[in-house]
Design an enzyme around this catalytic site. Sequence first.
Site, short mmCIF file in Angstrom:
data_model
loop_
_atom_site.label_atom_id
_atom_site.label_comp_id
_atom_site.label_asym_id
_atom_site.label_seq_id
_atom_site.Cartn_x
_atom_site.Cartn_y
_atom_site.Cartn_z
N SER A 39 0.84 -1.19 0.00
CA SER A 39 0.00 0.00 0.00
C SER A 39 0.88 1.23 0.00
O SER A 39 1.97 1.22 0.57
CB SER A 39 -0.90 0.01 1.24
OG SER A 39 -1.55 1.26 1.39
N TYR A 52 -0.74 -0.82 10.42
CA TYR A 52 -0.96 -1.13 9.01
C TYR A 52 0.24 -0.67 8.17
O TYR A 52 0.75 -1.42 7.33
CB TYR A 52 -2.25 -0.46 8.53
CG TYR A 52 -2.61 -0.75 7.10
CD1 TYR A 52 -3.18 -1.97 6.74
CD2 TYR A 52 -2.40 0.19 6.09
CE1 TYR A 52 -3.53 -2.24 5.42
CE2 TYR A 52 -2.74 -0.07 4.78
CZ TYR A 52 -3.30 -1.28 4.46
OH TYR A 52 -3.64 -1.55 3.16
N ALA A 54 3.32 -0.15 9.14
CA ALA A 54 4.49 -0.98 9.45
C ALA A 54 4.39 -2.34 8.76
O ALA A 54 5.39 -2.84 8.23
CB ALA A 54 4.60 -1.16 10.97
N SER A 55 3.20 -2.92 8.75
CA SER A 55 3.05 -4.24 8.12
C SER A 55 3.27 -4.16 6.62
O SER A 55 3.88 -5.04 6.02
CB SER A 55 1.68 -4.84 8.44
OG SER A 55 0.64 -4.14 7.79
N LYS A 56 2.78 -3.10 5.99
CA LYS A 56 2.94 -2.96 4.54
C LYS A 56 4.39 -2.64 4.18
O LYS A 56 4.92 -3.14 3.17
CB LYS A 56 1.98 -1.91 3.99
CG LYS A 56 0.52 -2.33 4.08
CD LYS A 56 0.26 -3.61 3.31
CE LYS A 56 -1.20 -3.97 3.24
NZ LYS A 56 -1.48 -5.12 2.39
N ILE A 85 -7.55 3.52 -4.68
CA ILE A 85 -8.22 2.81 -5.76
C ILE A 85 -9.73 2.85 -5.49
O ILE A 85 -10.16 2.65 -4.34
CB ILE A 85 -7.73 1.35 -5.84
CG1 ILE A 85 -6.19 1.28 -5.98
CG2 ILE A 85 -8.42 0.59 -6.97
CD1 ILE A 85 -5.61 1.97 -7.21
#
Length: 145
Positions: A39, A52, A54-56, A85
């Site tokens: 992302s 979120y 950090a995970s991406k 999107i």
Amino acid sequence: LEEWTKVIDINLTSTFLMSKYAIKKMLKKKAGKIINITSIVGHTGNFGQTNYSASKAGLEGFSRSLAVEVSSRNITVNIISPGFISTDMTDKISLESREAIKKRIPLERFGTPDEVADVVVFLSSHEASYITGETFHVNGGMYMS
């Protein structure tokens, strides 16, 4: 901690497990392609989305390292990093907020799912056989690396 762990498990641990099992099959075939979706938030950060983001961002590091590990076996690993999107999720953003976001996008619009899918198709094709460990930003110019 529970929310942190849940997001890390969804975005990182699941990718690790899927890759682990898929690579077993790819090693037998001596070929394969892994395409992970991150992302724009993994590059830019976003208020209230530390876990979120950090995970991406972690998914990119994971994918690049995996690309190095499996490249000698004719397996490529690449990353697609979409921006905003047009989906059911972005439709929930208030009209005022969507317009403000579009002002930050050089192409002045949200992307479409088909535009992301087109990059998946390309990375899945023979034409992308010499590309590995790369991130493809599909965000209308909102983030450029």
